[in-house]
Design a protein around this motif. Structure first.
Motif, PDB file in Angstrom:
ATOM      1  N   UNK A 205       6.920   9.974  -3.519  1.00  0.00           N
ATOM      2  CA  UNK A 205       5.594   9.489  -3.883  1.00  0.00           C
ATOM      3  C   UNK A 205       5.602   8.054  -4.435  1.00  0.00           C
ATOM      4  N   UNK A 206       6.548   7.659  -5.303  1.00  0.00           N
ATOM      5  CA  UNK A 206       6.573   6.247  -5.712  1.00  0.00           C
ATOM      6  C   UNK A 206       6.809   5.292  -4.541  1.00  0.00           C
ATOM      7  N   UNK A 207       7.652   5.704  -3.579  1.00  0.00           N
ATOM      8  CA  UNK A 207       7.892   4.845  -2.417  1.00  0.00           C
ATOM      9  C   UNK A 207       6.632   4.729  -1.560  1.00  0.00           C
ATOM     10  N   UNK A 208       5.931   5.853  -1.343  1.00  0.00           N
ATOM     11  CA  UNK A 208       4.698   5.826  -0.559  1.00  0.00           C
ATOM     12  C   UNK A 208       3.641   4.999  -1.276  1.00  0.00           C
ATOM     13  N   UNK A 209       3.565   5.145  -2.606  1.00  0.00           N
ATOM     14  CA  UNK A 209       2.606   4.371  -3.389  1.00  0.00           C
ATOM     15  C   UNK A 209       2.879   2.877  -3.271  1.00  0.00           C
ATOM     16  N   UNK A 210       4.160   2.518  -3.212  1.00  0.00           N
ATOM     17  CA  UNK A 210       4.529   1.098  -3.121  1.00  0.00           C
ATOM     18  C   UNK A 210       4.207   0.525  -1.745  1.00  0.00           C
ATOM     19  N   UNK A 211       4.573   1.230  -0.697  1.00  0.00           N
ATOM     20  CA  UNK A 211       4.444   0.675   0.649  1.00  0.00           C
ATOM     21  C   UNK A 211       3.032   0.800   1.218  1.00  0.00           C
ATOM     22  N   UNK A 212       2.200   1.680   0.648  1.00  0.00           N
ATOM     23  CA  UNK A 212       0.808   1.761   1.094  1.00  0.00           C
ATOM     24  C   UNK A 212      -0.111   0.870   0.267  1.00  0.00           C
ATOM     25  N   UNK A 213       0.425   0.253  -0.786  1.00  0.00           N
ATOM     26  CA  UNK A 213      -0.347  -0.639  -1.652  1.00  0.00           C
ATOM     27  C   UNK A 213      -1.603   0.055  -2.203  1.00  0.00           C
ATOM     28  N   UNK A 214      -1.416   1.287  -2.679  1.00  0.00           N
ATOM     29  CA  UNK A 214      -2.549   2.062  -3.214  1.00  0.00           C
ATOM     30  C   UNK A 214      -2.406   2.306  -4.706  1.00  0.00           C
ATOM     31  N   UNK A 215      -1.726   1.420  -5.417  1.00  0.00           N
ATOM     32  CA  UNK A 215      -1.562   1.565  -6.854  1.00  0.00           C
ATOM     33  C   UNK A 215      -2.858   1.226  -7.583  1.00  0.00           C
ATOM     34  N   UNK A 216      -3.173   2.007  -8.598  1.00  0.00           N
ATOM     35  CA  UNK A 216      -4.355   1.731  -9.405  1.00  0.00           C
ATOM     36  C   UNK A 216      -4.181   0.432 -10.191  1.00  0.00           C
ATOM     37  N   UNK A 217      -2.980   0.298 -10.813  1.00  0.00           N
ATOM     38  CA  UNK A 217      -2.626  -0.926 -11.527  1.00  0.00           C
ATOM     39  C   UNK A 217      -1.383  -1.502 -10.836  1.00  0.00           C
ATOM     40  N   UNK A 218      -1.561  -2.582 -10.094  1.00  0.00           N
ATOM     41  CA  UNK A 218      -0.478  -3.114  -9.267  1.00  0.00           C
ATOM     42  C   UNK A 218       0.698  -3.516 -10.149  1.00  0.00           C
ATOM     43  N   UNK A 219       1.889  -2.997  -9.785  1.00  0.00           N
ATOM     44  CA  UNK A 219       3.104  -3.315 -10.522  1.00  0.00           C
ATOM     45  C   UNK A 219       3.350  -2.452 -11.735  1.00  0.00           C
ATOM     46  N   UNK A 220       2.381  -1.613 -12.114  1.00  0.00           N
ATOM     47  CA  UNK A 220       2.544  -0.770 -13.299  1.00  0.00           C
ATOM     48  C   UNK A 220       2.464   0.715 -12.973  1.00  0.00           C
ATOM     49  N   UNK A 221       1.583   1.075 -12.058  1.00  0.00           N
ATOM     50  CA  UNK A 221       1.400   2.500 -11.749  1.00  0.00           C
ATOM     51  C   UNK A 221       2.655   3.119 -11.157  1.00  0.00           C
ATOM     52  N   UNK A 222       3.351   2.373 -10.316  1.00  0.00           N
ATOM     53  CA  UNK A 222       4.578   2.881  -9.689  1.00  0.00           C
ATOM     54  C   UNK A 222       5.645   3.188 -10.729  1.00  0.00           C
ATOM     55  N   UNK A 223       5.825   2.284 -11.689  1.00  0.00           N
ATOM     56  CA  UNK A 223       6.816   2.490 -12.737  1.00  0.00           C
ATOM     57  C   UNK A 223       6.405   3.624 -13.666  1.00  0.00           C
ATOM     58  N   UNK A 224       5.121   3.686 -14.008  1.00  0.00           N
ATOM     59  CA  UNK A 224       4.638   4.760 -14.883  1.00  0.00           C
ATOM     60  C   UNK A 224       4.795   6.121 -14.212  1.00  0.00           C
ATOM     61  N   UNK A 225       4.476   6.202 -12.909  1.00  0.00           N
ATOM     62  CA  UNK A 225       4.649   7.459 -12.175  1.00  0.00           C
ATOM     63  C   UNK A 225       6.116   7.870 -12.137  1.00  0.00           C
ATOM     64  N   UNK A 226       7.017   6.902 -11.949  1.00  0.00           N
ATOM     65  CA  UNK A 226       8.453   7.206 -11.898  1.00  0.00           C
ATOM     66  C   UNK A 226       8.938   7.763 -13.230  1.00  0.00           C
ATOM     67  N   UNK A 227       8.498   7.183 -14.325  1.00  0.00           N
ATOM     68  CA  UNK A 227       8.941   7.658 -15.636  1.00  0.00           C
ATOM     69  C   UNK A 227       8.368   9.033 -15.950  1.00  0.00           C
TER      70      UNK A 227
END
Length: 456
Positions: A205-227
């Motif tokens: 899911x973090x990889x899909x979120x990154x490559x589809x550019x569907x983050x709510x907060x760009x650059x932060x949502x991916x890291x928050x989801x991973x943690x």
């Protein structure tokens, strides 16, 4: 002198220091015929000469009972080469070779400790310290800011255990027992593969979120989801450990009831076939600390020489991280899994190979994410599209191989072929994230980054 196995007769002693000199259990060292030395090094009648003989004999058992220990001098040679010449390619190769026997001995010492802790705790210790090499390398790489090396080495450990180690075990066991089809506990295999699929979901899911550019907060949502996902995976792994302990306790009740009716038959000599420990409990604990410290010291040279070795040997960093490093870290698992498969103990082989993969995916990777969170490094579960697709296909292949609960040499051969394809893929794979972090940029790498940014 006989073999090392014949030189030691070790008996369990719960309180060594509280016993008197007369009733203290003894250990035959084989230094001279009919000569015995006290079991405890702290007795009054144990002189410096006897202590030296005991320490020397224990060292011989640990370091000279396996031919692979001939590679131990490669570790000090790596330090010497780094101080004298600084050639990173030679330092990396020597550190790699020197880590192999240390990782194998760490697994062996853990097995010795399992004789005193019981099968349940021993199995957990075996899985934990069996993956200690990968975790130590990851911690050193994390401190150096080499996040991609951490991600790829942990991913490579999962791929190596599930394809190379399990494939070698299936192949070896199938060749030795070619007249029958080996079987294993299908329920335990399904639990482990289910946990691996949960880990794939956490990485996907973090990889899909990154490559589809569907983050709510760009650059932060991916890291928050991973943690967040890492914390959930750690809780899931703790629940899995509790499930194992409770299940093992229920099984042990039945086993003890059955064993109580067979004590007379075991007294006739069948119990003599059981393998005895070669070192004592406290010696196992001391050697665990010594070997872990040695691996930690040598891993620092290994990690620091990765980038230089990639340039000197003309090998991609991705191939070094995903293929070479995990093979060294899985040396103990590889030998144990093959040995158990040859003995027709396929459940033990699955516990070593698939169990180690489960621990890395559900504990090792989330732990590194949380550890990077503490250090302030943005370690996340986005392993990039190529790595995530490799892990997903590997878990699917292994799940299909294990669904019948049987094994043969052809299944092992197919798993080995899959690992060869993965290794060849990473040999020609260029990681854009690693290129972006490398300085100075060459015209070729600059064009690659420009093309990547254009397509994004």
């Amino acid at each position: 002198m006989g073999s090392l196995e014949e030189q030691y007769v070790i008996e369990e002693d719960e309180c060594l220091l509280n016993r008197g000199p007369t009733d203290r259990k003894v250990l035959y060292l084989g230094a001279a015929p009919n000569r015995y030395y006290p079991f405890s090094l702290f007795s009054e009648d144990c002189g410096w000469k006897e202590i030296g003989n005991i320490v020397l004999s224990r060292t011989k058992v640990v370091f000279f009972s396996n031919k692979i220990n001939l590679l131990v001098p490669c570790g000090p040679l790596a330090v010497l080469v780094d101080l004298v010449t600084g050639h990173q390619g030679s330092v990396f190769l020597l550190s790699l070779l020197g880590t192999i026997p240390l990782a194998e001995r760490l697994g062996w010492v853990t097995e010795q400790l399992a004789f005193y802790t019981g099968p349940t705790v021993g199995g957990l210790l075996n899985a934990t310290f069996g993956n200690a090499t990968e975790l130590i390398i990851s911690i050193h790489a994390m401190k150096s800011g080499m996040i991609r090396v951490v991600q790829q080495s942990l991913l490579g450990s999962i791929l190596s255990n599930m394809l190379l180690v399990l494939g070698s075990a299936f192949f070896s066991g199938g060749i030795v027992h070619s007249n029958k089809e080996q079987v294993f506990n299908k329920a335990n295999a399904e639990i482990n593969t289910g946990l691996l699929l949960v880990a794939v979901m956490g990485l996907l899911f973090p990889a899909v979120l990154h490559f589809t550019r569907t983050e709510l907060h760009f650059g932060k949502s991916e890291l928050a989801l991973s943690r967040f996902s890492s914390c959930v995976m750690l809780v899931g792994y703790v629940a899995f450990i509790c499930f194992q302990l409770i299940g093992q306790r229920n099984v042990s009740v039945t086993v003890n009831e059955m064993a109580s009716n067979q004590d007379e038959s075991e007294a006739d000599g069948s119990s003599d076939d059981k393998e005895a420990p070669k070192i004592t409990k406290w010696e196992s604990i001391i050697w665990l600390f010594i070997l872990t410290a040695s691996i930690s010291f040598l891993s620092e040279y290994l990690v620091n020489a990765i980038e230089g070795a990639s340039v000197a040997l003309n090998i991609p960093v991705a191939f070094i991280s995903v293929i070479l490093l995990p093979i060294v870290g899985n040396a103990a698992e590889h030998a144990s899994a093959v040995m158990f498969a040859i003995k027709d103990e396929l459940d033990m082989s699955l516990g070593v190979a698939v169990g180690s993969s489960t621990q890395i995916s559900m504990f090792g990777i989330p732990f590194c994410v949380v550890y990077g969170w503490v250090l302030g490094h943005p370690m996340d579960l986005n392993f990039q599209l190529f790595e995530t697709a490799t892990l997903f296909m590997t878990v699917l292949v292994v799940a299909f191989m294990l669904q019948e609960g049987t094994s043969n040499y052809f299944k092992g051969l197919m798993l080995l072929f899959c690992y060869l394809i993965v290794a060849a893929s990473y040999f020609v794979h260029i990681d854009p994230e690693s290129i972006r972090e490398s300085l100075p940029l060459s015209p070729y790498t600059g064009r690659m980054i420009a093309c990547e940014l254009f397509w994004k």
